[in-house]
Design a protein around this motif. Sequence first.
Motif, PDB file in Angstrom:
ATOM      1  N   ILE A  57     -44.090  19.396 -34.661  1.00 34.61           N
ATOM      2  CA  ILE A  57     -43.354  20.107 -33.458  1.00 34.61           C
ATOM      3  C   ILE A  57     -42.042  19.512 -33.434  1.00 34.61           C
ATOM      4  O   ILE A  57     -41.633  18.237 -33.193  1.00 34.61           O
ATOM      5  CB  ILE A  57     -44.012  19.451 -32.050  1.00 34.61           C
ATOM      6  N   PHE A  58     -41.185  20.670 -33.412  1.00 35.67           N
ATOM      7  CA  PHE A  58     -39.691  20.146 -33.473  1.00 35.67           C
ATOM      8  C   PHE A  58     -39.217  20.261 -31.979  1.00 35.67           C
ATOM      9  O   PHE A  58     -39.304  21.321 -31.573  1.00 35.67           O
ATOM     10  CB  PHE A  58     -38.616  21.041 -34.478  1.00 35.67           C
ATOM     11  N   TYR A  59     -38.402  19.286 -31.667  1.00 34.70           N
ATOM     12  CA  TYR A  59     -37.792  19.343 -30.385  1.00 34.70           C
ATOM     13  C   TYR A  59     -36.293  19.094 -30.214  1.00 34.70           C
ATOM     14  O   TYR A  59     -35.896  18.366 -31.158  1.00 34.70           O
ATOM     15  CB  TYR A  59     -38.720  18.403 -29.330  1.00 34.70           C
ATOM     16  N   ARG A  60     -35.762  19.440 -29.185  1.00 34.59           N
ATOM     17  CA  ARG A  60     -34.378  18.752 -28.793  1.00 34.59           C
ATOM     18  C   ARG A  60     -34.366  18.440 -27.208  1.00 34.59           C
ATOM     19  O   ARG A  60     -35.163  18.720 -26.709  1.00 34.59           O
ATOM     20  CB  ARG A  60     -33.428  20.120 -28.984  1.00 34.59           C
ATOM     21  N   SER A  61     -33.487  17.667 -27.103  1.00 33.63           N
ATOM     22  CA  SER A  61     -33.315  17.091 -25.628  1.00 33.63           C
ATOM     23  C   SER A  61     -31.764  17.578 -25.271  1.00 33.63           C
ATOM     24  O   SER A  61     -30.937  17.542 -25.757  1.00 33.63           O
ATOM     25  CB  SER A  61     -33.332  15.754 -25.666  1.00 33.63           C
ATOM     26  N   TYR A  62     -31.804  18.034 -23.861  1.00 29.97           N
ATOM     27  CA  TYR A  62     -30.625  18.749 -23.488  1.00 29.97           C
ATOM     28  C   TYR A  62     -29.442  17.515 -23.111  1.00 29.97           C
ATOM     29  O   TYR A  62     -28.514  17.576 -22.873  1.00 29.97           O
ATOM     30  CB  TYR A  62     -30.935  19.143 -22.068  1.00 29.97           C
ATOM     31  N   LEU A  63     -30.061  16.005 -23.456  1.00 27.06           N
ATOM     32  CA  LEU A  63     -29.159  15.189 -22.852  1.00 27.06           C
ATOM     33  C   LEU A  63     -28.251  14.926 -24.298  1.00 27.06           C
ATOM     34  O   LEU A  63     -27.222  14.411 -24.151  1.00 27.06           O
ATOM     35  CB  LEU A  63     -29.937  13.683 -23.413  1.00 27.06           C
ATOM     36  N   TYR A  64     -28.564  15.374 -25.434  1.00 26.16           N
ATOM     37  CA  TYR A  64     -27.787  15.495 -26.549  1.00 26.16           C
ATOM     38  C   TYR A  64     -27.082  16.798 -27.035  1.00 26.16           C
ATOM     39  O   TYR A  64     -26.797  17.241 -27.892  1.00 26.16           O
ATOM     40  CB  TYR A  64     -28.532  14.943 -27.737  1.00 26.16           C
ATOM     41  N   ALA A  65     -26.839  17.740 -25.738  1.00 26.21           N
ATOM     42  CA  ALA A  65     -26.263  19.045 -26.053  1.00 26.21           C
ATOM     43  C   ALA A  65     -24.906  18.791 -26.490  1.00 26.21           C
ATOM     44  O   ALA A  65     -24.360  19.765 -27.261  1.00 26.21           O
ATOM     45  CB  ALA A  65     -26.477  19.896 -24.565  1.00 26.21           C
ATOM     46  N   GLU A  66     -24.015  17.979 -26.269  1.00 25.72           N
ATOM     47  CA  GLU A  66     -22.683  17.891 -26.430  1.00 25.72           C
ATOM     48  C   GLU A  66     -22.480  16.744 -27.631  1.00 25.72           C
ATOM     49  O   GLU A  66     -21.250  17.009 -28.321  1.00 25.72           O
ATOM     50  CB  GLU A  66     -21.750  17.380 -25.447  1.00 25.72           C
ATOM     51  N   LYS A  67     -23.144  16.175 -27.737  1.00 29.78           N
ATOM     52  CA  LYS A  67     -23.116  14.946 -29.109  1.00 29.78           C
ATOM     53  C   LYS A  67     -24.384  14.966 -29.724  1.00 29.78           C
ATOM     54  O   LYS A  67     -25.576  15.132 -29.670  1.00 29.78           O
ATOM     55  CB  LYS A  67     -22.653  13.736 -28.555  1.00 29.78           C
ATOM     56  N   SER A  68     -24.226  14.277 -31.338  1.00 30.40           N
ATOM     57  CA  SER A  68     -25.380  14.435 -32.019  1.00 30.40           C
ATOM     58  C   SER A  68     -25.686  12.815 -31.538  1.00 30.40           C
ATOM     59  O   SER A  68     -25.337  11.730 -31.597  1.00 30.40           O
ATOM     60  CB  SER A  68     -24.980  14.453 -33.682  1.00 30.40           C
ATOM     61  N   TYR A 108     -37.600  15.368 -34.078  1.00 27.43           N
ATOM     62  CA  TYR A 108     -36.200  15.491 -33.762  1.00 27.43           C
ATOM     63  C   TYR A 108     -35.459  16.644 -34.447  1.00 27.43           C
ATOM     64  O   TYR A 108     -35.541  16.340 -35.745  1.00 27.43           O
ATOM     65  CB  TYR A 108     -35.287  14.783 -33.320  1.00 27.43           C
ATOM     66  N   ASP A 109     -35.174  17.923 -33.675  1.00 26.55           N
ATOM     67  CA  ASP A 109     -34.686  18.988 -34.349  1.00 26.55           C
ATOM     68  C   ASP A 109     -33.415  18.767 -34.713  1.00 26.55           C
ATOM     69  O   ASP A 109     -32.439  19.034 -33.659  1.00 26.55           O
ATOM     70  CB  ASP A 109     -35.004  20.274 -33.984  1.00 26.55           C
ATOM     71  N   ALA A 110     -32.742  18.395 -35.682  1.00 24.31           N
ATOM     72  CA  ALA A 110     -31.158  18.077 -35.953  1.00 24.31           C
ATOM     73  C   ALA A 110     -30.405  19.331 -36.614  1.00 24.31           C
ATOM     74  O   ALA A 110     -29.227  19.131 -36.761  1.00 24.31           O
ATOM     75  CB  ALA A 110     -31.007  16.870 -36.871  1.00 24.31           C
ATOM     76  N   GLY A 111     -31.150  20.479 -36.680  1.00 21.75           N
ATOM     77  CA  GLY A 111     -30.487  21.575 -37.309  1.00 21.75           C
ATOM     78  C   GLY A 111     -29.146  21.916 -36.456  1.00 21.75           C
ATOM     79  O   GLY A 111     -28.107  22.116 -37.111  1.00 21.75           O
ATOM     80  N   LEU A 112     -29.115  22.104 -35.202  1.00 18.72           N
ATOM     81  CA  LEU A 112     -28.022  22.373 -34.505  1.00 18.72           C
ATOM     82  C   LEU A 112     -26.810  21.171 -34.587  1.00 18.72           C
ATOM     83  O   LEU A 112     -25.897  21.796 -34.675  1.00 18.72           O
ATOM     84  CB  LEU A 112     -28.333  22.496 -33.000  1.00 18.72           C
ATOM     85  N   ASP A 113     -27.332  19.793 -34.490  1.00 24.55           N
ATOM     86  CA  ASP A 113     -26.438  18.946 -34.843  1.00 24.55           C
ATOM     87  C   ASP A 113     -25.715  19.102 -36.001  1.00 24.55           C
ATOM     88  O   ASP A 113     -24.287  18.856 -36.332  1.00 24.55           O
ATOM     89  CB  ASP A 113     -27.187  17.671 -34.737  1.00 24.55           C
ATOM     90  N   HIS A 114     -26.296  19.586 -37.099  1.00 23.14           N
ATOM     91  CA  HIS A 114     -25.630  19.865 -38.488  1.00 23.14           C
ATOM     92  C   HIS A 114     -24.620  21.034 -38.159  1.00 23.14           C
ATOM     93  O   HIS A 114     -23.533  20.899 -38.910  1.00 23.14           O
ATOM     94  CB  HIS A 114     -26.637  20.184 -39.489  1.00 23.14           C
ATOM     95  N   LEU A 115     -25.196  22.062 -37.611  1.00 23.50           N
ATOM     96  CA  LEU A 115     -24.333  23.153 -37.472  1.00 23.50           C
ATOM     97  C   LEU A 115     -22.941  22.784 -36.587  1.00 23.50           C
ATOM     98  O   LEU A 115     -21.776  23.284 -37.179  1.00 23.50           O
ATOM     99  CB  LEU A 115     -24.782  24.433 -36.837  1.00 23.50           C
ATOM    100  N   MET A 116     -22.994  22.012 -35.572  1.00 19.01           N
ATOM    101  CA  MET A 116     -22.107  21.584 -34.697  1.00 19.01           C
ATOM    102  C   MET A 116     -21.019  20.851 -35.685  1.00 19.01           C
ATOM    103  O   MET A 116     -19.842  20.869 -35.547  1.00 19.01           O
ATOM    104  CB  MET A 116     -22.511  20.715 -33.738  1.00 19.01           C
ATOM    105  N   ARG A 117     -21.642  20.160 -36.420  1.00 15.85           N
ATOM    106  CA  ARG A 117     -20.758  19.172 -37.467  1.00 15.85           C
ATOM    107  C   ARG A 117     -19.972  19.786 -38.300  1.00 15.85           C
ATOM    108  O   ARG A 117     -18.597  19.557 -38.730  1.00 15.85           O
ATOM    109  CB  ARG A 117     -21.677  18.081 -38.208  1.00 15.85           C
ATOM    110  N   ILE A 118     -20.713  20.896 -38.984  1.00 15.74           N
ATOM    111  CA  ILE A 118     -19.846  21.628 -40.025  1.00 15.74           C
ATOM    112  C   ILE A 118     -18.880  22.619 -39.266  1.00 15.74           C
ATOM    113  O   ILE A 118     -17.708  22.678 -39.640  1.00 15.74           O
ATOM    114  CB  ILE A 118     -20.740  22.786 -40.362  1.00 15.74           C
TER     115      ILE A 118
END
Length: 127
Positions: A57-68, A108-118
């Motif tokens: 179950i992959f999840y994200r938290s809105y607490l980390y919308a702006e930073k990884s 934790y779904d870190a996929g979006l974090d990777h895209l933001m870093r790129i």
Amino acid sequence: MGRSAKNNFSFKRSSRVGGALKQHIAEVMLAEIDYPQKATINVTRVEVSDDLTNAKIFYRSYLYAEKSPTPEDIAPLQEALDGIVPELRHRVAKRVNLRKLPKFHFIYDAGLDHLMRIEQLLQQDTL
């Protein structure tokens, strides 16, 4: 039926089960179970193994919308989610028509974090 047809069927079945589980898990987590930071969690996807024994179950938290988030940031939330697994499985089992419900594993779904870093790196390159 050839081997490839059987594998395609398994993949399709696990994908269908994953989609149904995602919907039910998200509904139960939102409406039926209390846990810390409940309002910040979004189930992004559910991947079910071909043999239907495990569900990631992959999840994200809105607490980390702006930073990884760091692993230390995620640890308390991960612990809370791991703690609701028995109740979550019990409630989801009442909603789905499966002989045996897969074991649930929160990730934790870190996929979006990777895209933001790129994107950040590409923007730095163009400056």
